[in-house]
Design an enzyme around this catalytic site. Structure first.
Site, short mmCIF file in Angstrom:
data_model
loop_
_atom_site.label_atom_id
_atom_site.label_comp_id
_atom_site.label_asym_id
_atom_site.label_seq_id
_atom_site.Cartn_x
_atom_site.Cartn_y
_atom_site.Cartn_z
N ASN A 9 -6.82 -3.60 6.09
CA ASN A 9 -5.73 -2.65 6.25
C ASN A 9 -6.32 -1.24 6.26
OD1 ASN A 9 -3.46 -1.05 6.06
ND2 ASN A 9 -2.89 -1.71 3.98
N TRP A 10 -6.37 -0.66 7.44
CA TRP A 10 -7.04 0.65 7.59
C TRP A 10 -6.17 1.81 7.11
CZ3 TRP A 10 -9.49 0.11 13.20
CH2 TRP A 10 -10.43 -0.92 13.16
N LYS A 11 -4.91 1.54 6.83
CA LYS A 11 -3.97 2.58 6.37
C LYS A 11 -4.01 3.79 7.33
CE LYS A 11 -4.38 0.74 1.77
NZ LYS A 11 -4.24 0.93 0.34
N HIS A 93 4.40 -3.59 2.08
CA HIS A 93 3.24 -3.08 1.34
C HIS A 93 3.74 -2.13 0.25
CE1 HIS A 93 -0.38 -0.90 0.35
NE2 HIS A 93 -1.06 -1.90 0.86
N GLU A 95 2.74 0.62 -0.78
CA GLU A 95 2.82 2.04 -0.42
C GLU A 95 4.10 2.33 0.37
OE1 GLU A 95 -1.11 2.30 1.26
OE2 GLU A 95 -1.93 2.09 -0.76
N GLU A 165 -0.42 -8.42 -4.30
CA GLU A 165 -1.14 -7.17 -4.50
C GLU A 165 -0.57 -6.44 -5.71
OE1 GLU A 165 -3.24 -5.67 -0.79
OE2 GLU A 165 -1.20 -4.95 -0.66
N GLY A 171 -6.40 0.39 -4.70
CA GLY A 171 -7.12 1.66 -4.63
C GLY A 171 -7.61 2.12 -5.99
N SER A 206 -8.26 -3.57 -4.43
CA SER A 206 -9.66 -3.22 -4.74
C SER A 206 -10.64 -4.37 -4.49
CB SER A 206 -9.79 -2.71 -6.18
OG SER A 206 -9.04 -1.53 -6.35
N GLY A 228 -9.50 -0.09 1.18
CA GLY A 228 -10.64 0.85 1.27
C GLY A 228 -11.91 0.23 1.82
P1 PGA Z 1 -7.46 -1.43 -1.65
O1 PGA Z 1 -6.08 -1.57 -0.84
O2 PGA Z 1 -8.33 -2.59 -1.22
O3 PGA Z 1 -8.02 -0.11 -1.23
O4 PGA Z 1 -7.13 -1.50 -3.10
C1 PGA Z 1 -5.49 -2.83 -0.68
C2 PGA Z 1 -4.18 -2.67 0.03
O5 PGA Z 1 -3.53 -1.63 -0.13
O6 PGA Z 1 -3.76 -3.56 0.78
#
Ligand code: PGA
Length: 251
Positions: A9-11, A93, A95, A165, A171, A206, A228
């Site tokens: 997931n490149w966000k 997600h 976020e 998640e 993150g 993470s 990330g």
């Molecule tokens: P992260 O993100 O690996 O940077 O913790 C995971 C995600 O948001 O899907």
């Protein structure tokens, strides 16, 4: 474990240039017995589609509209994602839930839209730290899953991909412990049943090359959702290698 699924997931990162570089950098994963998908930002999907065409690397989107089409400025429809070649789309997600006010009901409609467009939804569920601290983890996860199941059907949910998640691990540099992850995934599998294909269960939060091996070793982990660490070709490739039991160390 079935063929593992690793999704990057490149966000909201990257540029036209870096998207091409990153895809070149991870090209080697196509030779592994791992299903790999990447989620570039919307504007780079078509470009990424051209680049991964014929490589076996799959394209995924980070979100989609709850509407089919019409006067919804700024939204992207599931049919458009299918049109540019997306195989998967993230739905719910944390976020999107936390920062953009996406509710369980809205997420359920997005899930349905993905199915209607012929795209496999990757439903993200997870509790935050406060919820875990008061032992409400399962209550939260059950609500998140049940709202989607009530709209789309339990069977549809059982045939999708579910990414556990925990919000507190995203993150954060610290993953949930293997015992915490397994305890949750077992309950999700119990709820959704393992008949037929059964849902594919991912862990996210993470994930890195340092902790991926112990996650893949868990009986109920079918893959990982990587944030990330998916932005660095070497790191992401290492995680994909670990998914099939290979070492990432060059020696
Ligand atoms: P992260 O993100 O690996 O940077 O913790 C995971 C995600 O948001 O899907």
């Amino acid at each position: 474990m079935r063929k593992p699924l690793v999704i990057g997931n490149w966000k909201m990162h990257g540029s036209q240039r870096s998207v091409g570089q990153l895809l070149d950098g991870i090209a080697g994963v196509a030779d592994l017995a791992v299903e790999v998908a990447v989620c570039p930002p919307f504007v780079y999907l078509a470009e990424a589609a051209a680049k991964v065409s014929g490589t076996g690397i799959r394209l995924a989107a980070q979100s989609l509209s709850e509407y089919e089409c019409g006067a919804y400025t700024g939204e992207v429809a599931g049919s458009m994602l299918a049109d540019v070649g997306c195989r998967y789309v993230l739905v719910g997600h944390s976020e999107r839930r936390r920062l953009f006010g996406e509710t369980d009901h809205r997420i359920a409609r997005q899930f349905e839209r993905a199915l209607a467009a012929g795209i496999t939804p990757v439903l993200c569920v997870g509790e935050d730290a406060a919820e875990r601290n008061v032992d409400a983890t399962w209550q939260v996860l059950h609500r998140q899953l049940a709202t989607v199941a009530n709209a789309a059907g339990w069977e549809a949910l059982g045939e999708s991909v579910i990414a556990y998640e925990p919000v507190w691990a995203i993150g954060a540099g610290a993953t949930a412990s293997p015992a915490q992850v397994e305890a949750v995934l077992v309950r999700i599998r119990d709820l959704l049943g393992s008949g037929g294909a059964g849902p594919r269960l991912l862990y996210g939060g993470s994930v890195s090359k340092l902790n991926a091996a112990e996650l893949f070793a868990l009986p109920d982990v079918d893959g990982v959702l990587v944030g990330g660490a998916s932005l660095q070709a070497e790191e992401f490739t290492a995680i994909c290698r670990l998914a099939v039991g290979e070492s990432w160390k060059p020696w």
